[in-house]
Every structure is written in C-alpha cells, then in structure tokens.
Design a protein around this motif. Sequence first.
Motif, PDB file in Angstrom:
ATOM      1  N   GLY A 209      31.700  76.225  27.831  1.00  0.00           N
ATOM      2  CA  GLY A 209      32.449  76.973  26.873  1.00  0.00           C
ATOM      3  C   GLY A 209      33.225  77.970  27.492  1.00  0.00           C
ATOM      4  N   LEU A 210      32.486  78.870  28.455  1.00  0.00           N
ATOM      5  CA  LEU A 210      33.418  79.928  29.166  1.00  0.00           C
ATOM      6  C   LEU A 210      34.593  79.430  29.914  1.00  0.00           C
ATOM      7  CD1 LEU A 210      33.509  82.888  30.182  1.00  0.00           C
ATOM      8  CD2 LEU A 210      32.012  82.156  32.098  1.00  0.00           C
ATOM      9  N   VAL A 211      34.232  78.117  30.568  1.00  0.00           N
ATOM     10  CA  VAL A 211      35.481  77.497  31.186  1.00  0.00           C
ATOM     11  C   VAL A 211      36.612  77.142  30.591  1.00  0.00           C
ATOM     12  CG1 VAL A 211      36.008  75.477  32.655  1.00  0.00           C
ATOM     13  CG2 VAL A 211      33.890  76.583  33.340  1.00  0.00           C
ATOM     14  N   GLN A 212      36.216  76.681  29.280  1.00  0.00           N
ATOM     15  CA  GLN A 212      37.383  76.334  28.423  1.00  0.00           C
ATOM     16  C   GLN A 212      38.227  77.719  27.817  1.00  0.00           C
ATOM     17  OE1 GLN A 212      37.830  73.034  29.252  1.00  0.00           O
ATOM     18  NE2 GLN A 212      38.287  72.563  27.293  1.00  0.00           N
ATOM     19  N   ILE A 213      37.540  78.585  27.780  1.00  0.00           N
ATOM     20  CA  ILE A 213      38.135  79.723  26.901  1.00  0.00           C
ATOM     21  C   ILE A 213      39.057  80.335  27.871  1.00  0.00           C
ATOM     22  CG2 ILE A 213      37.501  82.089  26.089  1.00  0.00           C
ATOM     23  CD1 ILE A 213      35.187  81.111  24.572  1.00  0.00           C
ATOM     24  N   CYS A 214      38.514  80.430  29.090  1.00  0.00           N
ATOM     25  CA  CYS A 214      39.138  80.964  30.584  1.00  0.00           C
ATOM     26  C   CYS A 214      40.275  80.156  30.971  1.00  0.00           C
ATOM     27  CB  CYS A 214      38.321  81.400  31.604  1.00  0.00           C
ATOM     28  SG  CYS A 214      37.117  82.515  31.363  1.00  0.00           S
ATOM     29  N   GLU A 215      40.384  79.146  30.681  1.00  0.00           N
ATOM     30  CA  GLU A 215      41.280  78.235  31.395  1.00  0.00           C
ATOM     31  C   GLU A 215      42.535  77.497  30.152  1.00  0.00           C
ATOM     32  OE1 GLU A 215      39.543  74.696  33.400  1.00  0.00           O
ATOM     33  OE2 GLU A 215      38.518  75.938  34.763  1.00  0.00           O
ATOM     34  N   LYS A 216      41.851  77.385  28.798  1.00  0.00           N
ATOM     35  CA  LYS A 216      42.612  76.944  27.860  1.00  0.00           C
ATOM     36  C   LYS A 216      43.334  77.823  26.749  1.00  0.00           C
ATOM     37  CE  LYS A 216      41.944  72.632  29.718  1.00  0.00           C
ATOM     38  NZ  LYS A 216      42.856  72.025  30.206  1.00  0.00           N
TER      39      LYS A 216
END
Length: 509
Positions: A209-216
């Motif tokens: 979830g953190l990856v998606q928020i930071c990247e998308k």
Amino acid sequence: MAKTENGRPSVDMGSIRTLNSSHLEDESSLGSDSEINGFTSERQTDRYGFIGGAQQYSEESAQDVPPEVLRQREVKWLDMLSHWDKWMIKRFNKVRLRCQKGIPPALRGRAWLYLSGGKVKREQNQGKFQELDSQPGDPKWLDVIEKDLHRQFPFHEMFVSRGGHGQQDLFRVLKAYTLHRPEEGYCQAQAPIAAVLLMHMPAEDAFWGLVQICEKYLPGYYSPGLEAIQLDGEILFALLRRVSPIAFRHLEKHKIDPILYMTEWFMCAFSRTLPWASVLRVWDMFLCDGVKIIFRVGLVLLKCTLGTREKLKTCQGLYETMELLRAIDPRYMQEGFLVREILEVPVTARDIEREHHSQVKRWKKNRGEMNFKPAPRMHGARLIMLAEPPRRQDLRQNPTILLEVPEPPQQLNKGKEERKSKKKKSIKKPPVIEEVPNPYPLHTDPSPPSSDPPAPLPDSRPMLETSPETKKDSNHQQGAASPDLPSAKESAVLQSTQSLSSSEQDTYL
C-alpha cells in the motif's frame, strides 16, 4: 539573502525534509514518555485504538452509522470485492459513491488494498517483501527510521510502547521501502502513511500500500529535493484564487508561501491534522479518486479559516495567519461537515492536470529543469487498474478464516443406504383380494356368464416323496372327509393347512 519568487520569499528546500521535525518531536514527546507507556493497561481505548490525544474519538467530531445500515454496507462491499474487476470497469461511479459514504470498518483494510492496487502488486511479487525484510538495510536510513518510530501516533495502542509489535512492523515496512527504492530512500512523512496502513492490515499489505501511494498517488513527494510537493503547493495556491478569492488575496498580500502550511497536510495525507474519523473518510475517498481529494481538503480548510473578512480581522500578519492555520477550528474538521464541503468543491482531476502543466512551464522558466522527474500521477483507483490490468487470480480473495468440515466416513454412508433400502422393503403392499364364486348359488343370484362348471384349480405343488407314516395319515384324512362334502369355509381351511405343511417340508428338506 533570501530570494523572492512570485512576490513571495522562496523557501530553502535543502532542509525541507526536516522542516517540521522539531514540531513533530515536541508534539510527540508526551506519547514517547515512559509514564504513558507504564499506564497503558489502566487506560481505555476508543473505537479506533487511541488512549488520548487530539485525534481521539468524540461525538462532536464523528458521525455514527446505525448498525443495521453498517451490516447492509458490509454485504454490498463483500459483493464488490468478490467481483472487483467488473465493478471497477462497469460501475465505478457506484464504487465512488460507496467510498464517499464511508467504507465499513470491518472491510476498510481490504478495500484500501484493492483500491490502491496493492493487492495486485502483492500477488504479482510473491515473496518480494520477505526478501527485502531479510536484508540488513542501509545503516544511513536505519538510524533515522529508528529515531522516528516513537513519534508516530504515540497515543495509539499499537505504537504506544517502545519496541512493541506496532513499532517493529513499522520499522520493517519503512526499511523494506528504502531497499525497494534506494534512489528515494526514507522521508520522515512516509512514517505516518505507513502507520495508518498498519492499523488496518498486516505488514506485507501495508508495504505494498505504501509503494502504491508513493509511486501512483503522490509520485515525487518523498524524493530528494521534494520538488513535487513544491509544485503542488503552487497548484493549490492557483486553485485557491478560484475557490476563495478573499483567502487568496490575504495569503498573497502577506507573501505566505504555500510550502509553509501545506507540506504536512499533503505529505501525510492529513493523517496528523484531522480528527481520526475524518482521516478515515478522507482516505476512503483519496484512495478511490486520487490526489484531487487532498487538494479539496486543503481548499476547504483555507476557505473556512481565511474565507471571510471577519475572520481576517484577527490575523493581520504572517505570524497570526500561520498560528490560525496550525490550530484550525474543530468545527471545520468535523466528519460530516468536512465530507459535505469536500464533495462541493468544484475541482476535478482535469483542473489539477491543467494547472500542473502551467506550473511546470513557470518552474522551467524561473528555475530551469527539474532535478527529479517522477512518473505520471494516477488520479484514482480506476486509472491505476486500467494502466496495469490485473489477472483474475490476482484479485482472488484469500480467506482469513478457514473452516475444515470433516467428510462423513464411507461406512456411515453405507449404513445409511442400507437403512433406507430396508425401510423401502418393509413397506408392505396391500394384498389383492380375488373374488371366489359361490358354489351354492341361490335362485335370486344372477346366473354365471358361462354354463360350463368351473374348472378345478390345478395343484401346482410338486410331488414329494413321503414316508409310509405320512401316507397313512393322508389316507386317514381322505377317508374321514369322503362321506360328507365339506363346506366352502372348511375347504379353504383345509387347503391352507395343506399348503402350510408342504412349505414346512420344503424348508426341512
């Protein structure tokens, strides 16, 4: 000497990563005190897990939902999650409406993972988090992460104790991200984002979830130099001109740079600013519709705080204005009021992109090329899904509770079948009664259809070899019965006894 830009003094971004570090540390020092950690067992938590602090639940800041309405929403969300790809492609407006109403607490973590695309990322990268978690990590980032652990929601039961399971999982997630994106490393504002996710899902899900928020959702927000957050500050200020001209002129008059008041708002997605009930509702809409929700929340707070001349009488300068923005009136952050105002702000994703292009041109004209060029921003869950279409197995739900029902043994099944067959055999059919003609008809009886006498019934019994004693008995019986003809009843009884004796002999032989 400080530079001026757009009529406002520019802010030195070299230390913007720790711009609010002293403020966060002072605010969180109470929660990290051992006195708080020693009394956790005697303190009562609210419905969100807080034992105190400004974000604790209160009836004034939250909006309760009746239990029967909550059960109905849970059933609807379970159906959506079971057919996620169809709902996102064909009925996304309905998904958006249900996110605006609020995701049921029991399904919020699962819904956030599906909305953000973290579920698909996790399925497509099986074992990736475990691999990153097993690596030692960069000591440069590990020291900074350890110092920030106790500052994240110190009044929440999950993070209140040093070295507790909450802080351990938070350390694992942040360390894994520094290994996943070594060019970005760690930024202080990532910690509250990861902590909010950990309150609703396991560590592996929180990492994706953190990856998606930071990247998308917020690409470039946590990169070195934080150029993306500065650019969004200019976009917010430009949109404020249309939404609240009075607030715009006041901030422009006192040359207050947006980076001074919106950095923590945007980088932490308002997780450290609003009451917790409002934070959850904002995140429900943010993960569905993207960064435009963050812009709308910022515009609502600026408009409500600085949008009238009466309110501006108390803040005649930069210092008073900043103090007012740091301590926003709780009435404007109440869950019901804030959600209604957010939905009424006339700002769309297209407006943000249009303003983004104009601000990029201005940036290049005044400062030159940007040092860090992030990936394009995805405005919401639907665009994320369309950009990377998932496989059907990636969206399959993994049950959290498995019930093993033992199959009945085959012997029991055979026994049941035998009982059923016995029951069927035991049901007797009613015997068929044959009409016996009267051997002595009266004159009043109707004449038989044929004049021929009835033929004697053939003896179907087999001839049996009998002993001399049985022959004598049979001759004696015949001799006794010959003088007088028996009646119909006697003849029937005689036949029955003979048949009985023959059957006994058959079984004996």
